[in-house]
Design an enzyme around this catalytic site. Sequence first.
Site, PDB file in Angstrom:
ATOM      1  CG  LEU A  12     -39.730 -44.339   3.957  1.00  0.00           C
ATOM      2  CD1 LEU A  12     -38.682 -43.337   3.909  1.00  0.00           C
ATOM      3  CD2 LEU A  12     -40.896 -43.958   3.515  1.00  0.00           C
ATOM      4  CE  LYS A  19     -27.329 -26.883   5.820  1.00  0.00           C
ATOM      5  NZ  LYS A  19     -27.009 -27.499   7.068  1.00  0.00           N
ATOM      6  CG  HIS A  35     -31.780 -24.045  11.736  1.00  0.00           C
ATOM      7  ND1 HIS A  35     -30.730 -24.936  11.412  1.00  0.00           N
ATOM      8  CD2 HIS A  35     -30.896 -24.508  13.147  1.00  0.00           C
ATOM      9  CE1 HIS A  35     -29.330 -25.069  11.743  1.00  0.00           C
ATOM     10  NE2 HIS A  35     -29.583 -24.404  13.364  1.00  0.00           N
ATOM     11  CG  ASP A  39     -22.391 -28.386   7.899  1.00  0.00           C
ATOM     12  OD1 ASP A  39     -23.525 -29.151   7.186  1.00  0.00           O
ATOM     13  OD2 ASP A  39     -22.273 -28.273   9.065  1.00  0.00           O
ATOM     14  CG  HIS A  94     -26.898 -22.298   8.225  1.00  0.00           C
ATOM     15  ND1 HIS A  94     -27.841 -22.513   8.099  1.00  0.00           N
ATOM     16  CD2 HIS A  94     -26.526 -23.460   8.871  1.00  0.00           C
ATOM     17  CE1 HIS A  94     -27.981 -23.612   8.075  1.00  0.00           C
ATOM     18  NE2 HIS A  94     -27.163 -24.410   8.471  1.00  0.00           N
ATOM     19  CE  LYS A 114     -19.110 -28.433  12.662  1.00  0.00           C
ATOM     20  NZ  LYS A 114     -20.820 -28.218  12.681  1.00  0.00           N
TER      21      LYS A 114
HETATM   22  C1  BG6 Z   1     -26.476 -27.206  10.342  1.00  0.00           C
HETATM   23  C2  BG6 Z   1     -25.151 -27.417  10.448  1.00  0.00           C
HETATM   24  O1  BG6 Z   1     -26.623 -27.106   9.723  1.00  0.00           O
HETATM   25  O2  BG6 Z   1     -26.121 -26.094  11.787  1.00  0.00           O
HETATM   26  C3  BG6 Z   1     -24.172 -28.178  11.630  1.00  0.00           C
HETATM   27  O3  BG6 Z   1     -25.454 -28.664   9.620  1.00  0.00           O
HETATM   28  C4  BG6 Z   1     -23.755 -26.797  12.831  1.00  0.00           C
HETATM   29  O4  BG6 Z   1     -22.671 -28.388  11.186  1.00  0.00           O
HETATM   30  C5  BG6 Z   1     -25.870 -26.002  13.143  1.00  0.00           C
HETATM   31  O5  BG6 Z   1     -23.500 -27.309  13.717  1.00  0.00           O
HETATM   32  C6  BG6 Z   1     -25.212 -25.428  13.082  1.00  0.00           C
HETATM   33  O6  BG6 Z   1     -26.382 -24.830  13.939  1.00  0.00           O
HETATM   34  P1  BG6 Z   1     -26.679 -22.926  15.274  1.00  0.00           P
HETATM   35  O7  BG6 Z   1     -28.094 -23.685  15.811  1.00  0.00           O
HETATM   36  O8  BG6 Z   1     -25.910 -24.841  16.786  1.00  0.00           O
HETATM   37  O9  BG6 Z   1     -25.801 -22.536  14.958  1.00  0.00           O
END
Ligand code: BG6
Length: 481
Positions: A87, A142, A172, A229, A234, A334
């Site tokens: 890269l 991310k 996502h 995170d 999110h 978690k």
């Molecule tokens: C990610 C985090 O963005 O989302 C993770 O870095 C997390 O720590 C994950 O587990 C959760 O995504 P989902 O789609 O399983 O709810």
Amino acid sequence: MSFDLVFFGGTGDLTWRKLMPALFQAFRHGKLPEGGRILGVSRQDLDDTAYRAWLKERFQDVEGAKRPSDEEFARFAELVHYLPTDLSKPEDYRRLGAWLAERRADVVVMYLATGPDLFQTICAQLGAAGLNGPNVRVVLEKPLGHDLASAQAINRVVRSVFTEEQAFRIDHYLGKPSVQNLMALRFGNALFEPLWRRECISNIQITLAETIGVGTRGEFYSRTGALRDMIQNHALQLLTMVAMEPPSRNDADAIRDEKLKVLRSLKPFSGESVARDTVRGQYRGGNGDGKPAMGFLEEARVPPASRCETFVALRTEVQNWRWAGVPFYLRTGKRLAEREAHIVVNFRPAPHSIFPGVNPPNKLVIKLQPEDGLELHLLAAKGGASTEALAPVFLDLDFDKAFAENRVGAYERLLLDAIAGRLNLFVRSDEQEEAWRWVEPIIEAWRDDDHPPRPYSAGTWGPAAASALVARDGNAWFEEQ
Ligand code: BG6
């Protein structure tokens, strides 16, 4: 429309765990535009055949129904190519340029599935090699920075090579069908809008709960923590979608302008309000998904005295006419009791009750995962012979059942959108920076706080202080109601 999709980090975890399986699903569903090529680039010395074989082996880990048969994989693999790339070497980008020039696709998507420390190098090299023309899009994964300054630094680099319209920042969660349903619920239906305000709603809760621990990500996670995170991205994205004003059009900037306004209206934190309105926790050993689970500090590659939080609960407000005074509670963690993401809209109680007993107010539960659905909690008369108290009942809508065949996963949706150039479900740089601006006082106050995060046992709903945070306003978390 022909496309070339280039995965930087072509042999990385994200590529084989999420991106390639998502592309395969799009291929299987016949959604991938004809005439596409997928190119993995990374340092490893492979050719097309070796990369396809490597990928085929990885596909064995993809869950059952999503795994391709040999015949399906062989057809998909015809689209997949590989270019060994250092890269940092300009000549390797020139080689990439020559590969792309072989047929000049209508669209080229550069997907940076690498660590953010490489974004600067890759963008600068792409620019220097002239690989940033108007048909090129860049997708950024991310973590997009670890604070405001680092996010701004990444955005500066990206902006020096690509326009904002070429930059696709992934969160996502925005690709999940359940999250798109939130937009549909609010802006495709007129029913809720008159109720969607402080006069009718007492509080809103957003919970993103996971049962998994940090697993193999101990090193990354202990530098990151739940606030960065999950909350900065999110949870705040979900909050903006719940609280935003109706956009005037279903286009990316109309939507993102409204989301940005919400972020700018969030009540800013001070050292004092961080102490009062946030709770951070860290899991100890206990029950993880029905099995004995170790504590965070025992997990591999977590520093022995880490003060990283694996749980966050906080209270905020959206300071505008629609929402003034309504608490928004955000919570994530978690090793919690359930894997469950939901938004609970708690309505105000009836102003005057004519029925005996305690009558809980209505609530709307927007279920994001594992199920994707809606529950509307109401009170009803059971219809028995005597005059009796009302009973709680709920209308239960399951979108997975309603739309069984048409559902696509988050990454599949986002990859298809990036190829098609639809920016609606991607985060604009100003939104992302504003979210960092808001969480930064929390990061700073926690850094300067001598108290460690509050311990909680794996398999519970987090520290008791999280319940107390909500109880202070006379409210309770959904599972305690
Ligand atoms: C990610 C985090 O963005 O989302 C993770 O870095 C997390 O720590 C994950 O587990 C959760 O995504 P989902 O789609 O399983 O709810």
